[in-house]
Design an enzyme around this catalytic site. Structure first.
Site, mmCIF file in Angstrom:
data_model
loop_
_atom_site.group_PDB
_atom_site.id
_atom_site.type_symbol
_atom_site.label_atom_id
_atom_site.label_comp_id
_atom_site.label_asym_id
_atom_site.label_seq_id
_atom_site.Cartn_x
_atom_site.Cartn_y
_atom_site.Cartn_z
ATOM 1 N NE ARG A 170 -1.722 -1.419 2.963
ATOM 2 C CZ ARG A 170 -2.415 -1.678 4.399
ATOM 3 N NH1 ARG A 170 -3.479 -0.682 4.736
ATOM 4 N NH2 ARG A 170 -1.843 -1.576 5.359
ATOM 5 C CG ASN A 217 -4.226 -3.791 3.366
ATOM 6 O OD1 ASN A 217 -2.884 -4.172 1.652
ATOM 7 N ND2 ASN A 217 -3.589 -4.237 4.430
#
Length: 99
Positions: free
Chosen positions: A21, A39
């Site tokens: 991320r 996620n």
């Protein structure tokens, strides 16, 4: 100037717990894209980004590569019309995929 489009992608593989991320966020910032990354509860990473198609193609190549510690198996992609709803690029909390 090129019309913006939206890239919606689901990145599948060993992509959680490896800085994916943060990698996506940094690449999006560098490319001046708007949207988000998060996620999923299934262990994938979901990304929505808006910008010029050519820039998003570069971004998509980055998603396919990922950071060194990741192992990307597949990236599922949907191209959509941009809505302009995102003022910036953000990291969102884990959620169920909307892909």
């Amino acid at each position: 100037m090129e019309q913006p489009v939206r890239l919606h992608a689901l990145v599948i593989g060993h992509v959680q717990g490896v800085g994916f991320r943060a990698f996506v966020y940094e690449r999006a910032q560098a490319l001046n894209l708007t949207g988000w990354v998060r996620n999923t509860y299934d262990g994938d990473v979901e990304v929505t980004a808006e910008g010029p198609r050519e820039t998003l193609e570069t971004f998509l190549n980055d998603l396919r590569r990922g950071p060194r510690s990741a192992h990307v198996i597949d990236v599922r992609v949907q191209w959509e019309q941009a809505t302009g709803q995102f003022p910036k690029f953000s990291i969102l909390p884990t959620s169920y995929s909307s892909f």
